[in-house]
Design a protein around this motif. Structure first.
Motif, PDB file in Angstrom:
ATOM      1  N   ASN A   1       1.066  -1.143   0.029  1.00 46.60           N
ATOM      2  CA  ASN A   1      -0.036  -0.026   0.071  1.00 46.60           C
ATOM      3  C   ASN A   1       0.847   1.335  -0.187  1.00 46.60           C
ATOM      4  O   ASN A   1       0.309   2.352   0.152  1.00 46.60           O
ATOM      5  CB  ASN A   1      -1.047   0.024   1.171  1.00 46.60           C
TER       6      ASN A   1
ATOM      7  N   PRO B   1       0.939   5.445  -2.838  1.00 46.43           N
ATOM      8  CA  PRO B   1      -0.233   5.107  -3.705  1.00 46.43           C
ATOM      9  C   PRO B   1      -0.374   6.116  -4.793  1.00 46.43           C
ATOM     10  O   PRO B   1      -1.112   5.729  -5.881  1.00 46.43           O
ATOM     11  CB  PRO B   1      -1.357   5.876  -2.606  1.00 46.43           C
TER      12      PRO B   1
ATOM     13  N   ARG C   1       0.893   4.256  -7.662  1.00 48.70           N
ATOM     14  CA  ARG C   1      -0.089   2.877  -7.654  1.00 48.70           C
ATOM     15  C   ARG C   1      -1.281   3.274  -8.850  1.00 48.70           C
ATOM     16  O   ARG C   1      -1.791   2.671  -9.542  1.00 48.70           O
ATOM     17  CB  ARG C   1      -0.544   2.209  -6.643  1.00 48.70           C
ATOM     18  N   TRP C   2      -1.854   4.384  -8.428  1.00 52.01           N
ATOM     19  CA  TRP C   2      -2.984   4.992  -9.054  1.00 52.01           C
ATOM     20  C   TRP C   2      -2.474   5.215 -10.594  1.00 52.01           C
ATOM     21  O   TRP C   2      -3.328   4.870 -11.545  1.00 52.01           O
ATOM     22  CB  TRP C   2      -3.567   6.233  -8.521  1.00 52.01           C
TER      23      TRP C   2
ATOM     24  N   TYR D   1      -2.660  -1.970  -9.799  1.00 56.74           N
ATOM     25  CA  TYR D   1      -2.471  -1.199  -8.658  1.00 56.74           C
ATOM     26  C   TYR D   1      -1.625  -1.970  -7.645  1.00 56.74           C
ATOM     27  O   TYR D   1      -0.696  -1.075  -7.082  1.00 56.74           O
ATOM     28  CB  TYR D   1      -3.926  -1.175  -7.715  1.00 56.74           C
TER      29      TYR D   1
END
Lengths: 254, 432
Positions: free
Chosen positions: B40, B43, B46-47, B239
């Motif tokens: 995680n 982010p 990842r987006w 993601y």
């Protein structure tokens, strides 16, 4: 390195020679060529000498994490002890391990592969090439090593270095991120290949020879071994030479 | 009469959603059998990957022609779903083309766009069928696809063509009855239906409407059993894609600590002793990470990885695609047992050997070509390296040459049998 430490000075770079560059007769020539360049440019560099050990890359990739950790932690102790800041190496496997895998174990250094370092020296005007280069107009093809290319996304630096030779760079069909492995990575260098229809280095050797280039430029001592055999299998060892980018530059440096 | 149709629709729809959710929950449970990893971080990046790799299909465009056709099918799938919303609402409420009066002039344009997409989907799927069954593109014709995987691919393509034809026929019949339209594509075909009596047209329209929506609901429930599941899982998989440089191998903190204590025994005193014997590497799917298992369920068996694999190209047994197919098959096998018995009991089988052989694992050069090629961010190499770790560290199973290499590194600090004292011999040669 010990001598620098004793005199209280510190070198600009630590040249990480690697096992192949230290012991393999063919790869020793790459080491010597790179050192020749460093000397001509006047870079103050050091080596660890007998204090250098295998980075652990082949053991780790074969699955032996214990030996990897032993080598890595030992090397990190030595490097940290000398307060090493910047490492240059002519082996993409050492480069990848030192750069990507040592920080997690407490070894944080600026790690540069010699392709990038040579490009920096050329860009800074520190490497001057002979006027009438013997590679001028000759066809050179470049083999992307997996650990410099896909593993670390370095595709342009070695090509820029080759541009300095004024040669004609011809690409193989599978190049850059599509590049075909030489067959040595993942500790394959140290064992016989599994049963198949051909050897990986024969396949790559054929592809390289098909470009019609008289020189195959490499950036890795293991690719060097594999491609040299691949070219031999094609019966072209007299007309097609496999040379490291450092050797090519060393031949042409003024 | 109407109310029965609506009731039937609600039952069919409810059943389809229920069955799908139940299977989806089982797949989620199977994926979470894998060990935990934290994915995680970063982010924003990842987006970005989600947008570029999944929505934008960036890596597909490494093969532009196929990418364009695939994009038609993908866009058709995503956008025509808007039409399905209307169909579902019509089904529940007993209305006919609920959106038409609401959208006014926009409605025929919207449906026109859907129809163009439907035609593009048909063209795309037809070309894909030809590539698989007539041209026999190498990566789509390899033996590891024999049997179910090959049929699976054909069922998907044929179903998509049929669904699109039903959609177009339904619109055509509607226009012949002057109930809707004119639409761009079906408007051209409508005159062909003009001679038919109104009742036949109504039957055609209703039949197509029902077959279309029932087909879609059936397809929804086919997905979890099919390689086609990638249309859903490609998104989370992008993601959670690996953000590390491809050359970086996963660290083993347990071994790191062990070696640290060996090299610096003085640290041992402050270390709490642990009596849990850590597992080294992976033997079965539960030893892999949940991301490895998500990878396996996201794989649509396109074979770009295998086509780029130097070992596979030169005739070795290794195929990264097969690694992913085997991992999913084993996860499903364990999942079925959990469904039956409530928990997993040792079944005497494992991913290693029962599915993936040592010979396959040994042939990998760790070149990352498979990782580079995968359009949906699957990493077969991570699985291979974990299985190799198990072989060497838990079973001491390695080729003789590797054992020699290990002992050379241990004793001479180099993979070859050279004296460490000669490491800088080249330098003395240079000076002399």
């Amino acid at each position: 390195m010990a001598e620098y430490a004793a005199s209280g000075e510190s070198p600009e770079i630590l040249f990480w020679v690697g096992c192949a560059g230290s012991f393999d007769q063919r790869a020793q020539k790459i080491t010597k060529a790179f050192v020749t360049i460093l000397d001509k440019v006047g870079v103050r560099f050091a080596i660890l000498g007998k204090e250098e050990s295998c980075t652990g890359d082949p053991a780790r990739r074969a699955g032996n994490e214990f030996i990897f950790q032993m080598m890595a932690q030992n090397n990190i102790m030595v490097l940290n002890n000398y307060n090493v800041q910047k490492i240059v190496t002519a082996c993409p496997h050492c480069f990848n391990t030192l750069r990507n895998e040592y920080p997690q174990l407490g070894g944080n250094y600026e790690v540069i592969h010699h392709a990038t370092y040579l490009q920096q020296l050329i860009d800074a005007g520190k490497i001057k090439m002979k006027e009438e280069g013997s590679f001028k107009g000759r066809k050179i093809t470049y083999h992307d090593s997996c650990y410099l290319g896909r593993a670390n996304n370095i595709y342009e630096a070695p090509r820029k270095v080759l541009e300095a030779l004024d040669a004609e760079l011809v690409e193989m069909k599978r190049c850059k991120s599509n590049g075909l492995c030489c067959g040595a990575g993942g500790a394959q260098m140290f064992k016989e290949e599994e049963k198949g229809t051909t050897r990986i280095n024969f396949e790559r050797g054929r592809e390289a020879v098909e470009t019609g280039a008289s020189v195959i430029a490499s950036n890795c001592p293991f690719c060097m071994t594999m491609l040299t055999d691949g070219v031999k299998e094609q019966g072209k060892e007299d007309s097609v030479k496999v040379l490291d980018i450092a050797e090519l530059i060393a031949q042409q440096i003024e | 009469m109407h109310i029965i149709q609506e009731l039937l629709f609600v039952i069919a729809f409810g059943l389809a959603v229920y069955l799908f959710s139940r299977k989806a929950a089982q797949i989620r449970r199977n994926i979470l059998l894998g060990r935990d990893v934290d994915l995680n971080d970063q982010p924003a990046l990842r987006w970005r990957n989600l947008l570029l790799l999944a929505f934008g299909q960036k890596k597909m465009f490494r093969k532009p022609l196929v990418a364009v056709l695939h994009f038609f099918v993908y866009a058709g799938f995503v956008i025509i779903n808007l039409e399905i919303l209307e169909i579902i609402l019509d089904g529940i409420l007993g209305t006919h083309r609920l959106f038409a009066p609401v959208l006014g002039l926009l409605y025929p344009i919207l449906i026109g766009c859907f129809e163009v997409l439907a035609v593009l989907v048909i063209i795309g799927c037809a070309v894909f069928l030809i590539r698989r069954n007539i041209i026999k593109v190498e990566r789509l014709a390899q033996h590891e696809l024999d049997g179910w995987p090959r049929s699976d691919a054909n069922y998907i393509l044929i179903t998509e063509i049929v669904l699109m034809l039903l959609f177009l026929t339904m619109n055509t019949a509607d226009q012949a009855m002057h109930e809707a339209g004119p639409f761009w594509i079906s408007g051209q075909i409508a005159p062909l239906f003009s001679g038919l009596p109104e009742t036949s047209l109504a039957t055609i329209e209703r039949s197509c409407w029902w077959l279309h929506i029932l087909g879609i609901l059936a397809f929804l429930n086919y997905l979890p059993y099919s390689k086609h599941l990638h249309i859903i899982l490609a998104f989370p998989n992008a993601y959670y894609a690996d953000l590390r440089p491809k050359g970086k191998m996963e660290n083993m903190p347990a071994v790191q600590k062990e070696v640290q204590l060996m090299l610096q025994p003085e640290l041992a005193a402050s270390e709490p002793a642990s009596d849990v014997m850590p597992k080294f590497g992976a033997k079965d799917v539960a030893d892999l990470t949940w991301k490895n298992l998500l990878d396996a369920y996201s794989c649509t068996e396109c074979g770009r990885c295998t086509a780029a694999c130097p070992a596979n190209i030169t005739g070795k047994k290794l195929s990264p695609r097969k690694i992913m197919m085997d991992t999913r098959d084993r996860a499903e096998e364990i999942g079925l047992q959990i469904n039956k018995d409530g928990a997993f009991k040792e079944d005497g089988k494992s991913l290693l050997r029962d599915y993936i052989s040592e010979e396959e694992l040994r042939a990998c050069t760790s070149c990352n070509a498979c990782v580079q090629e995968c359009p949906v961010s699957i990493n077969p190499l991570h699985i291979i390296l974990q299985l190799r770790r198990h072989l060497v560290m838990e079973e001491s199973s390695a080729p003789q040459e590797w054992n020699m290499m290990f002992s050379n590194i241990e004793n001479n600090m180099a993979p070859w049998k050279f004296s460490p004292d000669d490491r800088d011999k080249w330098a003395t040669e240079m000076n002399s």
